[in-house]
Write a protein that holds these residues in place. Structure first.
Motif, mmCIF file in Angstrom:
data_model
loop_
_atom_site.group_PDB
_atom_site.id
_atom_site.type_symbol
_atom_site.label_atom_id
_atom_site.label_comp_id
_atom_site.label_asym_id
_atom_site.label_seq_id
_atom_site.Cartn_x
_atom_site.Cartn_y
_atom_site.Cartn_z
ATOM 1 N N PHE A 134 0.838 -1.199 0.000
ATOM 2 C CA PHE A 134 0.000 0.000 0.000
ATOM 3 C C PHE A 134 0.874 1.249 0.000
ATOM 4 N N HIS A 135 1.840 1.325 0.914
ATOM 5 C CA HIS A 135 2.715 2.498 0.986
ATOM 6 C C HIS A 135 3.583 2.619 -0.275
ATOM 7 N N GLY A 136 4.080 1.492 -0.768
ATOM 8 C CA GLY A 136 4.883 1.521 -1.986
ATOM 9 C C GLY A 136 4.101 2.058 -3.170
ATOM 10 N N SER A 137 2.808 1.749 -3.224
ATOM 11 C CA SER A 137 1.979 2.238 -4.332
ATOM 12 C C SER A 137 1.793 3.750 -4.275
ATOM 13 N N PHE A 138 2.071 4.349 -3.122
ATOM 14 C CA PHE A 138 2.010 5.803 -2.977
ATOM 15 C C PHE A 138 3.380 6.453 -3.099
ATOM 16 N N GLY A 139 4.401 5.683 -3.434
ATOM 17 C CA GLY A 139 5.721 6.257 -3.648
ATOM 18 C C GLY A 139 6.614 6.315 -2.428
ATOM 19 N N PHE A 140 6.220 5.660 -1.334
ATOM 20 C CA PHE A 140 7.092 5.591 -0.166
ATOM 21 C C PHE A 140 8.223 4.601 -0.450
ATOM 22 N N ARG A 141 9.382 4.864 0.156
ATOM 23 C CA ARG A 141 10.519 3.937 0.054
ATOM 24 C C ARG A 141 11.070 3.690 1.450
ATOM 25 N N GLU A 142 11.607 2.495 1.638
ATOM 26 C CA GLU A 142 12.194 2.168 2.936
ATOM 27 C C GLU A 142 13.520 2.898 3.099
ATOM 28 N N VAL A 143 13.699 3.546 4.259
ATOM 29 C CA VAL A 143 14.936 4.275 4.537
ATOM 30 C C VAL A 143 15.647 3.706 5.773
ATOM 31 N N GLY A 144 15.149 2.623 6.314
ATOM 32 C CA GLY A 144 15.768 1.992 7.471
ATOM 33 C C GLY A 144 14.746 1.184 8.244
ATOM 34 N N GLN A 145 15.236 0.571 9.328
ATOM 35 C CA GLN A 145 14.349 -0.137 10.249
ATOM 36 C C GLN A 145 14.701 0.306 11.663
ATOM 37 N N HIS A 146 13.723 0.186 12.542
ATOM 38 C CA HIS A 146 13.898 0.666 13.910
ATOM 39 C C HIS A 146 13.129 -0.258 14.846
ATOM 40 N N VAL A 147 13.769 -0.646 15.941
ATOM 41 C CA VAL A 147 13.095 -1.438 16.967
ATOM 42 C C VAL A 147 12.676 -0.494 18.082
ATOM 43 N N MET A 148 11.391 -0.462 18.360
ATOM 44 C CA MET A 148 10.862 0.425 19.396
ATOM 45 C C MET A 148 11.250 -0.130 20.766
ATOM 46 N N PRO A 149 12.057 0.603 21.546
ATOM 47 C CA PRO A 149 12.546 0.053 22.816
ATOM 48 C C PRO A 149 11.441 -0.215 23.835
ATOM 49 N N ASP A 150 10.373 0.561 23.799
ATOM 50 C CA ASP A 150 9.307 0.371 24.784
ATOM 51 C C ASP A 150 8.349 -0.759 24.431
ATOM 52 N N HIS A 151 8.351 -1.218 23.160
ATOM 53 C CA HIS A 151 7.441 -2.290 22.740
ATOM 54 C C HIS A 151 8.171 -3.499 22.163
ATOM 55 N N GLY A 152 9.421 -3.313 21.749
ATOM 56 C CA GLY A 152 10.167 -4.394 21.113
ATOM 57 C C GLY A 152 9.712 -4.688 19.695
#
Length: 198
Positions: A134-152
């Motif tokens: 869905f996001h890719g179809s709107f032109g979004f691109r992945e710029v990294g990944q992140h692990v949320m410390p409070d939720h894992g």
């Protein structure tokens, strides 16, 4: 009937909270205090209405907002100006009916007048492929990944460059024309984070 996108009204916040907390594992639950924070600080907080009923909502905050989400802070460490989609929730009975696409068209129109990037994330746990597509179809691109410390939770961090922004800046600077479709949210006592007009 058509889908109507409009600013949320204060008396609808309980309904927004219930909709959020019934959304399932792809959306973090929130309490009344977090919702009040969004009411007071979100630059974009709109609901979708279809057949007279709330079909969903989208909350987005500018890079200047006093938000403490680790995903938001991840973007702020890397990008000087952006609008961050904190959450989009569509009622289960309205999923697949195009409400999300209407929301993303609307939030992009709002953002591209004010900032160079639109930022969002998709949680990687569970089946995230439809959300990434869905996001890719709107032109979004992945710029990294992140692990949320409070939720894992691991999030795929997404950015969309807004190609109209340079033209708007060159032509209008920070003084957008004073027309209704460019106006920002007005909440009594709230200070606007982004330029909204003359």
């Amino acid at each position: 009937m058509s889908i109507i996108i409009r600013d949320v009204r204060e008396h609808e916040l309980d309904l927004v909270l219930a909709l959020n907390n019934a959304a399932g594992p792809g959306i973090l639950p929130m309490d009344a205090a977090k919702l009040r924070f969004f009411w007071e600080n979100a630059d974009y907080f709109r609901v979708a209405e279809k057949d007279g009923l709330m079909a969903g909502f989208l909350v987005a905050l500018s890079h200047q907002a006093p938000h403490d989400s680790s995903n938001f802070l991840w973007f702020r460490e890397r990008y000087p100006q952006f609008l961050y989609v904190d959450r989009i929730v569509i009622a289960s009975s309205r999923r697949g009916a195009g409400v999300g696409r209407v929301f993303y068209g609307d939030v992009q129109s709002f953002a591209e007048m004010r900032v160079p990037q639109l930022a969002a994330e998709v949680f990687m746990e569970g089946s995230s492929h439809p959300a990434l597509l869905f996001h890719g179809s709107f032109g979004f691109r992945e710029v990294g990944q992140h692990v949320m410390p409070d939720h894992g939770l691991r999030a795929c961090m997404l950015v969309k460059e807004l190609c109209s922004y340079p033209y708007v800046q060159q032509t209008y600077g920070n003084a957008l024309p004073d027309v209704s479709w460019l106006s920002a949210r007005t909440v009594p006592g709230r200070k606007a984070h982004l330029a909204t007009g003359t």
